[in-house]
Design a protein around this motif. Structure first.
Motif, PDB file in Angstrom:
ATOM      1  N   THR A  66      38.492  46.131 108.053  1.00  0.00           N
ATOM      2  CA  THR A  66      38.178  47.252 108.937  1.00  0.00           C
ATOM      3  C   THR A  66      37.428  48.371 108.216  1.00  0.00           C
ATOM      4  N   VAL A  67      37.644  48.487 106.903  1.00  0.00           N
ATOM      5  CA  VAL A  67      36.953  49.544 106.154  1.00  0.00           C
ATOM      6  C   VAL A  67      35.832  48.915 105.340  1.00  0.00           C
ATOM      7  N   ASP A 123      31.085  52.604 101.724  1.00  0.00           N
ATOM      8  CA  ASP A 123      30.472  53.842 102.169  1.00  0.00           C
ATOM      9  C   ASP A 123      29.052  53.930 101.633  1.00  0.00           C
ATOM     10  N   TRP A 144      37.023  56.869  95.933  1.00  0.00           N
ATOM     11  CA  TRP A 144      37.922  56.571  97.046  1.00  0.00           C
ATOM     12  C   TRP A 144      39.362  56.794  96.608  1.00  0.00           C
ATOM     13  N   GLN A 204      43.324  56.714  97.916  1.00  0.00           N
ATOM     14  CA  GLN A 204      44.201  56.231  98.984  1.00  0.00           C
ATOM     15  C   GLN A 204      45.609  56.158  98.416  1.00  0.00           C
ATOM     16  N   PHE A 217      49.424  51.541 103.077  1.00  0.00           N
ATOM     17  CA  PHE A 217      49.407  51.823 104.507  1.00  0.00           C
ATOM     18  C   PHE A 217      48.799  53.174 104.843  1.00  0.00           C
ATOM     19  N   GLY A 218      48.522  53.981 103.812  1.00  0.00           N
ATOM     20  CA  GLY A 218      47.947  55.284 104.085  1.00  0.00           C
ATOM     21  C   GLY A 218      46.461  55.185 104.373  1.00  0.00           C
ATOM     22  N   ALA A 219      45.916  56.227 104.972  1.00  0.00           N
ATOM     23  CA  ALA A 219      44.476  56.275 105.162  1.00  0.00           C
ATOM     24  C   ALA A 219      43.869  56.880 103.900  1.00  0.00           C
ATOM     25  N   GLY A 220      42.669  56.454 103.572  1.00  0.00           N
ATOM     26  CA  GLY A 220      42.041  56.969 102.357  1.00  0.00           C
ATOM     27  C   GLY A 220      40.853  57.844 102.686  1.00  0.00           C
ATOM     28  N   SER A 221      40.334  58.481 101.645  1.00  0.00           N
ATOM     29  CA  SER A 221      39.116  59.267 101.823  1.00  0.00           C
ATOM     30  C   SER A 221      38.442  59.451 100.467  1.00  0.00           C
ATOM     31  N   ARG A 235      36.005  45.628  98.932  1.00  0.00           N
ATOM     32  CA  ARG A 235      36.337  45.654 100.361  1.00  0.00           C
ATOM     33  C   ARG A 235      36.307  44.257 100.936  1.00  0.00           C
TER      34      ARG A 235
END
Ligand code: FES
Lengths: 246, 253
Positions: free
Chosen positions: A115-116, A119, B8, B10, B14-18, B103
Protein backbone atom coordinates in the motif's frame (compact mmCIF):
# COMPACT_ATOMS: atom_id res chain seq x y z
CA UNK A 1 5.26 -29.12 0.66
CA UNK A 2 3.89 -26.18 2.58
CA UNK A 3 5.55 -23.10 3.88
CA UNK A 4 4.79 -22.08 7.41
CA UNK A 5 3.48 -18.58 7.68
CA UNK A 6 2.46 -18.26 4.06
CA UNK A 7 -0.70 -16.41 3.15
CA UNK A 8 -2.55 -19.54 2.09
CA UNK A 9 -1.88 -22.86 3.72
CA UNK A 10 -2.50 -25.50 1.09
CA UNK A 11 -2.10 -28.33 3.59
CA UNK A 12 -5.45 -27.47 5.13
CA UNK A 13 -7.32 -27.93 1.85
CA UNK A 14 -7.94 -31.50 0.87
CA UNK A 15 -9.27 -30.85 -2.63
CA UNK A 16 -7.58 -32.76 -5.40
CA UNK A 17 -5.26 -30.52 -7.40
CA UNK A 18 -6.63 -29.47 -10.80
CA UNK A 19 -5.25 -31.08 -13.98
CA UNK A 20 -1.78 -29.86 -14.82
CA UNK A 21 -2.52 -27.34 -17.59
CA UNK A 22 -4.88 -25.51 -15.25
CA UNK A 23 -2.52 -25.79 -12.30
CA UNK A 24 0.27 -24.52 -14.53
CA UNK A 25 -1.79 -21.56 -15.70
CA UNK A 26 -2.70 -20.73 -12.12
CA UNK A 27 0.94 -19.99 -11.37
CA UNK A 28 2.47 -16.66 -12.38
CA UNK A 29 5.38 -18.36 -14.12
CA UNK A 30 2.85 -20.46 -16.06
CA UNK A 31 0.90 -17.34 -17.04
CA UNK A 32 4.06 -15.71 -18.31
CA UNK A 33 4.83 -18.85 -20.31
CA UNK A 34 1.36 -18.74 -21.83
CA UNK A 35 1.83 -15.04 -22.61
CA UNK A 36 5.09 -15.86 -24.38
CA UNK A 37 3.55 -18.65 -26.47
CA UNK A 38 0.41 -16.69 -27.35
CA UNK A 39 2.68 -13.72 -28.06
CA UNK A 40 4.59 -15.84 -30.56
CA UNK A 41 1.28 -16.81 -32.20
CA UNK A 42 0.38 -13.12 -32.37
CA UNK A 43 3.78 -12.13 -33.80
CA UNK A 44 3.44 -14.90 -36.40
CA UNK A 45 0.09 -13.49 -37.48
CA UNK A 46 1.39 -9.93 -37.48
CA UNK A 47 4.32 -10.87 -39.75
CA UNK A 48 2.00 -12.74 -42.13
CA UNK A 49 -0.46 -9.83 -42.16
CA UNK A 50 2.28 -7.29 -42.84
CA UNK A 51 3.60 -9.29 -45.79
CA UNK A 52 0.06 -9.61 -47.13
CA UNK A 53 -0.42 -5.85 -46.90
CA UNK A 54 2.45 -5.28 -49.31
CA UNK A 55 0.24 -6.66 -52.11
CA UNK A 56 -1.48 -3.27 -51.95
CA UNK A 57 1.46 -1.80 -53.83
CA UNK A 58 0.86 -4.25 -56.69
CA UNK A 59 -2.56 -2.77 -57.30
CA UNK A 60 -6.29 -3.36 -56.92
CA UNK A 61 -6.46 -6.73 -58.55
CA UNK A 62 -3.57 -8.33 -56.68
CA UNK A 63 -4.60 -7.30 -53.16
CA UNK A 64 -8.23 -8.26 -53.76
CA UNK A 65 -7.18 -11.60 -55.17
CA UNK A 66 -4.82 -12.19 -52.24
CA UNK A 67 -7.65 -11.48 -49.78
CA UNK A 68 -9.95 -13.83 -51.65
CA UNK A 69 -7.17 -16.40 -51.80
CA UNK A 70 -6.97 -16.46 -48.00
CA UNK A 71 -10.49 -17.86 -47.93
CA UNK A 72 -9.50 -20.59 -50.37
CA UNK A 73 -6.56 -21.87 -48.31
CA UNK A 74 -6.76 -25.63 -47.99
CA UNK A 75 -9.09 -26.14 -50.96
CA UNK A 76 -9.97 -28.62 -52.31
CA UNK A 77 -9.03 -30.79 -49.30
CA UNK A 78 -10.86 -28.58 -46.79
CA UNK A 79 -14.07 -26.72 -47.53
CA UNK A 80 -13.72 -23.05 -48.53
CA UNK A 81 -13.09 -20.62 -45.63
CA UNK A 82 -12.65 -23.60 -43.29
CA UNK A 83 -8.97 -23.09 -42.56
CA UNK A 84 -9.33 -19.33 -42.34
CA UNK A 85 -11.92 -19.84 -39.61
CA UNK A 86 -9.72 -22.35 -37.77
CA UNK A 87 -6.99 -19.70 -37.87
CA UNK A 88 -9.33 -17.01 -36.60
CA UNK A 89 -10.51 -19.18 -33.73
CA UNK A 90 -6.91 -20.01 -32.81
CA UNK A 91 -5.95 -16.33 -32.90
CA UNK A 92 -8.95 -15.36 -30.82
CA UNK A 93 -8.16 -18.03 -28.21
CA UNK A 94 -4.54 -16.81 -28.06
CA UNK A 95 -5.69 -13.24 -27.70
CA UNK A 96 -8.11 -14.08 -24.89
CA UNK A 97 -5.44 -16.01 -22.98
CA UNK A 98 -2.83 -13.29 -23.53
CA UNK A 99 -5.15 -10.54 -22.32
CA UNK A 100 -6.47 -12.55 -19.39
CA UNK A 101 -2.96 -13.42 -18.20
CA UNK A 102 -1.86 -9.79 -18.65
CA UNK A 103 -4.65 -8.37 -16.56
CA UNK A 104 -4.49 -10.94 -13.79
CA UNK A 105 -0.72 -10.52 -13.50
CA UNK A 106 -1.02 -6.73 -13.48
CA UNK A 107 -3.55 -6.86 -10.67
CA UNK A 108 -1.49 -9.39 -8.69
CA UNK A 109 1.67 -7.33 -9.15
CA UNK A 110 -0.04 -4.20 -7.95
CA UNK A 111 -1.08 -6.07 -4.81
CA UNK A 112 2.47 -7.35 -4.33
CA UNK A 113 3.74 -3.78 -4.29
CA UNK A 114 1.89 -3.08 -1.08
CA UNK A 115 0.00 0.00 0.00
CA UNK A 116 2.93 2.36 0.58
CA UNK A 117 5.14 3.10 -2.38
CA UNK A 118 8.41 4.95 -2.75
CA UNK A 119 8.26 8.67 -2.26
CA UNK A 120 11.36 9.52 -4.25
CA UNK A 121 11.06 9.07 -8.00
CA UNK A 122 12.65 5.74 -8.91
CA UNK A 123 15.90 5.97 -10.75
CA UNK A 124 15.47 3.11 -13.22
CA UNK A 125 18.59 1.76 -14.88
CA UNK A 126 17.33 -1.25 -16.81
CA UNK A 127 13.56 -1.00 -16.93
CA UNK A 128 12.64 1.08 -19.96
CA UNK A 129 9.64 2.94 -21.26
CA UNK A 130 8.46 -0.05 -23.30
CA UNK A 131 8.77 -2.56 -20.46
CA UNK A 132 6.94 -0.35 -17.99
CA UNK A 133 4.08 0.50 -20.35
CA UNK A 134 3.35 -2.98 -21.70
CA UNK A 135 -0.14 -2.98 -20.26
CA UNK A 136 -0.91 0.40 -21.88
CA UNK A 137 0.63 -0.35 -25.26
CA UNK A 138 -1.31 -3.61 -25.07
CA UNK A 139 -4.58 -1.81 -24.33
CA UNK A 140 -3.97 0.60 -27.23
CA UNK A 141 -3.33 -2.32 -29.59
CA UNK A 142 -6.44 -4.09 -28.31
CA UNK A 143 -8.64 -1.03 -28.85
CA UNK A 144 -7.09 -0.54 -32.26
CA UNK A 145 -7.83 -4.17 -33.10
CA UNK A 146 -11.52 -3.63 -32.36
CA UNK A 147 -11.52 -0.49 -34.51
CA UNK A 148 -9.57 -2.13 -37.31
CA UNK A 149 -11.90 -5.14 -37.49
CA UNK A 150 -14.93 -2.85 -37.57
CA UNK A 151 -13.24 -0.61 -40.14
CA UNK A 152 -11.84 -3.02 -42.70
CA UNK A 153 -12.90 -6.60 -41.88
CA UNK A 154 -16.55 -6.38 -40.87
CA UNK A 155 -17.23 -2.96 -42.38
CA UNK A 156 -19.41 -1.43 -39.68
CA UNK A 157 -21.18 1.46 -41.41
CA UNK A 158 -20.61 3.88 -38.54
CA UNK A 159 -16.85 3.35 -38.79
CA UNK A 160 -16.37 3.01 -42.53
CA UNK A 161 -19.50 4.16 -44.44
CA UNK A 162 -18.01 3.40 -47.88
CA UNK A 163 -17.21 -0.24 -47.09
CA UNK A 164 -17.99 -2.80 -49.81
CA UNK A 165 -17.32 -6.43 -49.07
CA UNK A 166 -14.50 -7.86 -51.19
CA UNK A 167 -13.24 -4.49 -52.46
CA UNK A 168 -10.17 -4.51 -50.22
CA UNK A 169 -8.25 -1.88 -52.17
CA UNK A 170 -11.07 0.67 -52.37
CA UNK A 171 -12.07 0.11 -48.74
CA UNK A 172 -8.52 0.71 -47.62
CA UNK A 173 -8.24 3.99 -49.48
CA UNK A 174 -11.70 5.18 -48.48
CA UNK A 175 -10.85 4.64 -44.83
CA UNK A 176 -7.27 5.82 -44.65
CA UNK A 177 -7.87 8.97 -46.67
CA UNK A 178 -9.59 10.36 -43.58
CA UNK A 179 -6.78 11.94 -41.57
CA UNK A 180 -8.13 10.98 -38.07
CA UNK A 181 -8.15 7.34 -39.21
CA UNK A 182 -4.65 7.76 -40.62
CA UNK A 183 -3.53 9.06 -37.21
CA UNK A 184 -5.19 6.13 -35.41
CA UNK A 185 -3.25 3.70 -37.60
CA UNK A 186 0.05 5.48 -37.05
CA UNK A 187 -0.38 5.69 -33.25
CA UNK A 188 -1.43 2.04 -33.08
CA UNK A 189 1.66 1.01 -35.04
CA UNK A 190 3.83 2.94 -32.59
CA UNK A 191 2.22 1.13 -29.65
CA UNK A 192 2.54 -2.21 -31.42
CA UNK A 193 6.23 -1.62 -32.12
CA UNK A 194 6.91 -0.77 -28.46
CA UNK A 195 4.91 -3.79 -27.34
CA UNK A 196 6.78 -6.14 -29.64
CA UNK A 197 10.13 -4.58 -28.84
CA UNK A 198 9.80 -5.59 -25.18
CA UNK A 199 7.70 -8.71 -25.81
CA UNK A 200 9.96 -10.31 -28.39
CA UNK A 201 12.88 -10.00 -25.98
CA UNK A 202 10.93 -10.86 -22.85
CA UNK A 203 9.48 -14.08 -24.24
CA UNK A 204 12.94 -15.67 -24.35
CA UNK A 205 13.27 -15.15 -20.60
CA UNK A 206 9.74 -16.35 -19.88
CA UNK A 207 10.17 -19.66 -21.65
CA UNK A 208 13.75 -19.98 -20.45
CA UNK A 209 15.66 -19.76 -23.73
CA UNK A 210 18.92 -18.56 -22.33
CA UNK A 211 22.45 -19.16 -23.41
CA UNK A 212 25.16 -16.62 -22.63
CA UNK A 213 26.63 -17.29 -26.07
CA UNK A 214 23.55 -16.06 -27.88
CA UNK A 215 21.86 -13.82 -25.31
CA UNK A 216 22.97 -10.55 -26.87
CA UNK A 217 21.11 -11.56 -30.03
CA UNK A 218 17.80 -11.57 -28.22
CA UNK A 219 17.75 -7.77 -27.90
CA UNK A 220 18.90 -7.29 -31.47
CA UNK A 221 16.25 -9.70 -32.67
CA UNK A 222 13.51 -7.77 -30.86
CA UNK A 223 14.77 -4.42 -32.16
CA UNK A 224 14.98 -5.74 -35.72
CA UNK A 225 11.58 -7.37 -35.61
CA UNK A 226 9.83 -4.35 -34.10
CA UNK A 227 11.38 -1.96 -36.65
CA UNK A 228 10.72 -4.16 -39.68
CA UNK A 229 7.10 -4.62 -38.64
CA UNK A 230 6.57 -0.93 -37.91
CA UNK A 231 8.09 0.16 -41.22
CA UNK A 232 6.28 -2.57 -43.15
CA UNK A 233 2.90 -1.62 -41.72
CA UNK A 234 3.35 2.12 -42.02
CA UNK A 235 4.09 1.91 -45.76
CA UNK A 236 0.37 1.45 -46.45
CA UNK A 237 -1.13 4.44 -44.58
CA UNK A 238 1.75 6.66 -45.71
CA UNK A 239 1.45 5.29 -49.23
CA UNK A 240 -2.18 6.35 -49.28
CA UNK A 241 -1.50 9.76 -47.70
CA UNK A 242 1.21 10.54 -50.24
CA UNK A 243 -0.86 9.25 -53.12
CA UNK A 244 1.40 6.32 -54.02
CA UNK A 245 -1.59 4.06 -53.48
CA UNK A 246 -4.67 5.64 -55.10
CA UNK B 1 30.80 17.78 3.84
CA UNK B 2 27.25 18.68 4.88
CA UNK B 3 24.21 16.79 3.66
CA UNK B 4 20.51 16.96 4.36
CA UNK B 5 18.62 13.74 5.00
CA UNK B 6 14.98 12.98 4.33
CA UNK B 7 14.35 9.77 6.25
CA UNK B 8 11.28 7.56 6.62
CA UNK B 9 10.41 7.27 10.29
CA UNK B 10 7.86 4.75 11.48
CA UNK B 11 7.37 3.84 15.14
CA UNK B 12 6.43 0.22 14.60
CA UNK B 13 4.87 -2.32 12.30
CA UNK B 14 1.35 -1.00 12.80
CA UNK B 15 2.02 2.71 13.12
CA UNK B 16 1.81 5.16 10.27
CA UNK B 17 5.11 6.60 9.11
CA UNK B 18 6.28 9.87 7.68
CA UNK B 19 9.39 11.58 6.40
CA UNK B 20 11.57 13.59 8.77
CA UNK B 21 14.37 15.91 7.80
CA UNK B 22 17.80 15.83 9.44
CA UNK B 23 21.05 17.53 8.68
CA UNK B 24 24.40 15.85 8.91
CA UNK B 25 27.19 18.42 9.18
CA UNK B 26 30.93 17.95 8.96
CA UNK B 27 30.80 14.43 7.57
CA UNK B 28 34.04 13.09 6.12
CA UNK B 29 33.72 12.10 2.46
CA UNK B 30 35.58 8.93 3.45
CA UNK B 31 32.87 7.95 5.93
CA UNK B 32 30.66 5.09 4.86
CA UNK B 33 26.97 5.75 4.41
CA UNK B 34 26.14 3.78 7.53
CA UNK B 35 28.83 5.61 9.52
CA UNK B 36 27.18 8.85 8.49
CA UNK B 37 23.89 7.48 9.89
CA UNK B 38 25.76 6.45 13.06
CA UNK B 39 26.98 10.03 13.49
CA UNK B 40 23.47 11.39 12.99
CA UNK B 41 22.16 8.85 15.49
CA UNK B 42 24.73 9.83 18.10
CA UNK B 43 23.57 13.42 17.80
CA UNK B 44 19.93 12.32 17.99
CA UNK B 45 20.64 10.22 21.08
CA UNK B 46 22.52 13.10 22.72
CA UNK B 47 19.54 15.33 22.02
CA UNK B 48 17.24 12.78 23.65
CA UNK B 49 15.57 11.76 20.40
CA UNK B 50 14.93 8.28 19.05
CA UNK B 51 17.81 7.24 16.77
CA UNK B 52 17.03 6.16 13.19
CA UNK B 53 16.66 2.38 13.16
CA UNK B 54 18.35 0.63 10.26
CA UNK B 55 19.53 -2.95 9.66
CA UNK B 56 23.23 -3.77 9.43
CA UNK B 57 25.62 -6.43 10.57
CA UNK B 58 28.88 -7.29 8.80
CA UNK B 59 29.41 -3.90 7.15
CA UNK B 60 31.61 -5.55 4.57
CA UNK B 61 29.02 -6.55 1.98
CA UNK B 62 28.68 -10.23 2.79
CA UNK B 63 25.75 -10.67 5.16
CA UNK B 64 22.92 -8.99 3.25
CA UNK B 65 21.46 -7.39 6.35
CA UNK B 66 21.78 -3.79 5.25
CA UNK B 67 19.61 -2.40 2.52
CA UNK B 68 18.26 1.08 2.02
CA UNK B 69 16.52 2.81 -0.83
CA UNK B 70 18.74 5.82 -1.35
CA UNK B 71 17.58 8.54 -3.76
CA UNK B 72 15.31 6.06 -5.55
CA UNK B 73 18.02 3.45 -6.02
CA UNK B 74 18.41 0.29 -3.94
CA UNK B 75 21.76 0.41 -2.11
CA UNK B 76 22.34 3.90 -3.51
CA UNK B 77 24.05 5.30 -6.58
CA UNK B 78 26.97 2.88 -6.70
CA UNK B 79 26.36 -0.35 -8.57
CA UNK B 80 27.60 -3.72 -7.39
CA UNK B 81 27.80 -2.86 -3.70
CA UNK B 82 25.57 -3.09 -0.67
CA UNK B 83 24.61 0.00 1.33
CA UNK B 84 27.38 -0.68 3.86
CA UNK B 85 30.03 -0.36 1.15
CA UNK B 86 28.73 2.96 -0.11
CA UNK B 87 30.78 6.00 0.85
CA UNK B 88 29.81 9.61 1.28
CA UNK B 89 32.20 10.67 -1.51
CA UNK B 90 29.50 9.41 -3.89
CA UNK B 91 27.34 12.34 -2.82
CA UNK B 92 27.88 16.03 -3.25
CA UNK B 93 28.15 18.67 -0.57
CA UNK B 94 24.79 20.13 0.37
CA UNK B 95 22.84 17.36 -1.32
CA UNK B 96 19.51 16.17 0.06
CA UNK B 97 19.54 12.39 0.39
CA UNK B 98 16.21 10.56 0.54
CA UNK B 99 16.35 7.33 2.55
CA UNK B 100 13.45 4.88 2.44
CA UNK B 101 12.92 1.27 3.50
CA UNK B 102 12.43 -1.49 0.90
CA UNK B 103 8.81 -1.35 -0.25
CA UNK B 104 6.85 -4.51 -1.00
CA UNK B 105 3.78 -6.17 0.46
CA UNK B 106 5.98 -9.13 1.40
CA UNK B 107 8.46 -6.87 3.23
CA UNK B 108 6.45 -5.09 5.93
CA UNK B 109 8.25 -2.32 7.80
CA UNK B 110 9.17 -3.31 11.35
CA UNK B 111 10.50 0.07 12.37
CA UNK B 112 11.86 3.08 10.47
CA UNK B 113 14.08 1.60 7.76
CA UNK B 114 13.97 -2.04 8.89
CA UNK B 115 11.76 -4.48 7.00
CA UNK B 116 10.82 -8.08 7.69
CA UNK B 117 12.39 -10.22 4.98
CA UNK B 118 11.39 -13.60 6.38
CA UNK B 119 9.40 -14.34 3.21
CA UNK B 120 12.82 -15.19 1.75
CA UNK B 121 13.30 -17.81 4.47
CA UNK B 122 9.99 -19.43 3.52
CA UNK B 123 11.34 -19.88 -0.02
CA UNK B 124 14.67 -21.30 1.10
CA UNK B 125 12.96 -23.68 3.51
CA UNK B 126 11.19 -25.55 0.75
CA UNK B 127 14.08 -25.97 -1.68
CA UNK B 128 17.39 -24.64 -0.43
CA UNK B 129 18.91 -28.01 0.37
CA UNK B 130 20.31 -31.15 -1.24
CA UNK B 131 20.06 -34.76 -0.14
CA UNK B 132 23.39 -36.13 1.02
CA UNK B 133 24.45 -39.56 2.16
CA UNK B 134 25.39 -39.45 5.80
CA UNK B 135 28.19 -41.57 7.17
CA UNK B 136 31.92 -41.30 6.68
CA UNK B 137 33.02 -38.13 4.90
CA UNK B 138 33.59 -38.88 1.20
CA UNK B 139 36.87 -38.03 -0.49
CA UNK B 140 37.11 -34.48 -1.71
CA UNK B 141 36.47 -33.85 -5.41
CA UNK B 142 34.87 -37.26 -5.84
CA UNK B 143 32.19 -35.80 -8.08
CA UNK B 144 33.57 -34.12 -11.20
CA UNK B 145 32.06 -30.66 -11.79
CA UNK B 146 32.64 -28.87 -15.11
CA UNK B 147 34.50 -25.66 -14.45
CA UNK B 148 31.99 -23.31 -16.14
CA UNK B 149 29.14 -24.92 -14.23
CA UNK B 150 31.04 -24.49 -10.97
CA UNK B 151 31.62 -20.82 -11.77
CA UNK B 152 27.97 -20.25 -12.71
CA UNK B 153 26.86 -21.93 -9.52
CA UNK B 154 29.25 -19.79 -7.47
CA UNK B 155 27.95 -16.64 -9.16
CA UNK B 156 24.43 -17.54 -8.10
CA UNK B 157 25.62 -18.48 -4.62
CA UNK B 158 26.96 -14.94 -4.23
CA UNK B 159 23.39 -13.88 -3.38
CA UNK B 160 23.38 -12.41 0.13
CA UNK B 161 19.59 -12.23 0.33
CA UNK B 162 19.46 -8.48 0.92
CA UNK B 163 16.19 -8.01 -0.94
CA UNK B 164 17.38 -5.26 -3.29
CA UNK B 165 15.94 -7.23 -6.23
CA UNK B 166 12.46 -7.09 -4.74
CA UNK B 167 12.92 -3.45 -3.76
CA UNK B 168 14.02 -2.55 -7.28
CA UNK B 169 11.34 -4.49 -9.14
CA UNK B 170 8.34 -2.47 -10.32
CA UNK B 171 6.30 -5.64 -9.62
CA UNK B 172 7.94 -6.47 -6.28
CA UNK B 173 8.87 -9.85 -7.74
CA UNK B 174 11.15 -12.20 -5.83
CA UNK B 175 12.36 -13.94 -8.97
CA UNK B 176 16.04 -13.03 -8.89
CA UNK B 177 16.46 -14.16 -5.27
CA UNK B 178 14.58 -17.40 -5.90
CA UNK B 179 16.42 -18.02 -9.15
CA UNK B 180 19.79 -17.50 -7.44
CA UNK B 181 18.91 -19.89 -4.62
CA UNK B 182 17.54 -22.44 -7.08
CA UNK B 183 20.40 -21.93 -9.50
CA UNK B 184 23.34 -22.38 -7.20
CA UNK B 185 22.12 -25.84 -6.21
CA UNK B 186 20.58 -26.91 -9.51
CA UNK B 187 23.65 -26.16 -11.59
CA UNK B 188 25.75 -28.68 -9.69
CA UNK B 189 25.59 -32.49 -10.02
CA UNK B 190 24.83 -32.73 -6.29
CA UNK B 191 21.68 -30.68 -6.77
CA UNK B 192 20.14 -32.80 -9.52
CA UNK B 193 17.95 -35.26 -7.58
CA UNK B 194 15.66 -32.53 -6.21
CA UNK B 195 16.03 -30.14 -9.12
CA UNK B 196 12.47 -30.14 -10.51
CA UNK B 197 10.84 -30.55 -7.14
CA UNK B 198 12.98 -27.62 -5.93
CA UNK B 199 11.87 -25.42 -8.81
CA UNK B 200 8.23 -26.20 -8.23
CA UNK B 201 8.30 -25.83 -4.45
CA UNK B 202 10.31 -22.60 -4.46
CA UNK B 203 8.23 -20.96 -7.18
CA UNK B 204 4.98 -21.96 -5.51
CA UNK B 205 6.03 -20.39 -2.22
CA UNK B 206 7.57 -17.36 -3.95
CA UNK B 207 4.26 -16.63 -5.67
CA UNK B 208 2.43 -16.61 -2.35
CA UNK B 209 4.44 -13.56 -1.31
CA UNK B 210 5.79 -11.75 -4.34
CA UNK B 211 4.74 -10.31 -7.68
CA UNK B 212 5.64 -11.83 -11.02
CA UNK B 213 8.63 -11.23 -13.24
CA UNK B 214 7.88 -9.19 -16.35
CA UNK B 215 11.54 -8.99 -17.38
CA UNK B 216 12.36 -5.37 -16.61
CA UNK B 217 15.83 -6.58 -15.53
CA UNK B 218 15.90 -3.83 -12.92
CA UNK B 219 16.84 -6.39 -10.24
CA UNK B 220 20.07 -7.24 -12.02
CA UNK B 221 21.32 -3.65 -11.84
CA UNK B 222 20.24 -3.30 -8.22
CA UNK B 223 21.89 -6.53 -7.04
CA UNK B 224 25.02 -5.78 -4.99
CA UNK B 225 26.43 -9.06 -6.31
CA UNK B 226 25.47 -8.42 -9.94
CA UNK B 227 23.52 -11.68 -10.20
CA UNK B 228 22.30 -12.16 -13.74
CA UNK B 229 18.70 -12.55 -14.85
CA UNK B 230 19.97 -15.58 -16.79
CA UNK B 231 19.18 -17.52 -13.62
CA UNK B 232 15.56 -16.38 -13.87
CA UNK B 233 15.31 -17.91 -17.33
CA UNK B 234 16.74 -21.16 -15.95
CA UNK B 235 14.29 -21.14 -13.06
CA UNK B 236 11.39 -20.56 -15.46
CA UNK B 237 12.54 -23.44 -17.64
CA UNK B 238 12.90 -25.79 -14.67
CA UNK B 239 9.48 -24.78 -13.39
CA UNK B 240 7.89 -25.63 -16.74
CA UNK B 241 9.77 -28.93 -16.75
CA UNK B 242 8.57 -29.64 -13.22
CA UNK B 243 5.02 -29.45 -14.56
CA UNK B 244 5.42 -31.69 -17.59
CA UNK B 245 8.45 -33.92 -17.16
CA UNK B 246 8.04 -37.61 -16.38
CA UNK B 247 9.72 -37.75 -13.01
CA UNK B 248 10.00 -41.52 -13.14
CA UNK B 249 12.85 -40.93 -15.54
CA UNK B 250 14.66 -38.53 -13.22
CA UNK B 251 17.21 -41.17 -12.28
CA UNK B 252 18.46 -41.48 -15.84
CA UNK B 253 21.27 -39.45 -17.19
S1 FES C 1 25.91 -4.99 6.62
FE1 FES C 1 26.38 -6.97 5.86
S2 FES C 1 26.06 -6.66 3.73
FE2 FES C 1 25.85 -4.66 4.47
Amino acid sequence: MTATGSKTDSATTTRRPPPWPIRFYQSDVGKKYVMAITGIVGIGFIIFHMLGNLHTFEGTHQINEYAEGLRDIGEPIAPRTFLVWIGRIGLLASLVLHVHAAFSLTIANQKARGTVGYDEKRNYLAANYASRTMIWSGVIVLLFLAFHLADLTIGVKAVNPDFTRGEVYDNLIASLERWPVFLIYVIAQGALALHIWHGAWSLFQSVGINNPRFNHWRRNFATGLASILAIGYLTVPFGIMFGIIH
Amino acid sequence: MDVKLRVWRQGGAFGAGSFKEYSAAGISPEASFLEMLDIVNEELTAAGEEPIVFDHDCREGICGTCGLMINGQPHGPQQGTATCQLHMRKFSDGETIVIEPWRAAAFPVIKDLVVDRSAFDRIVEVGGFISVATGAAPDANLIPVPRDAAEASMDAAACIGCGACVAACPNSAGQLFTAAKHGHLSLLPQGQPERLQRAQAMVDVMEKFFGSCTNHAECETACPKGISIDYIAQLNKDYVKSQVANRNLAGQK
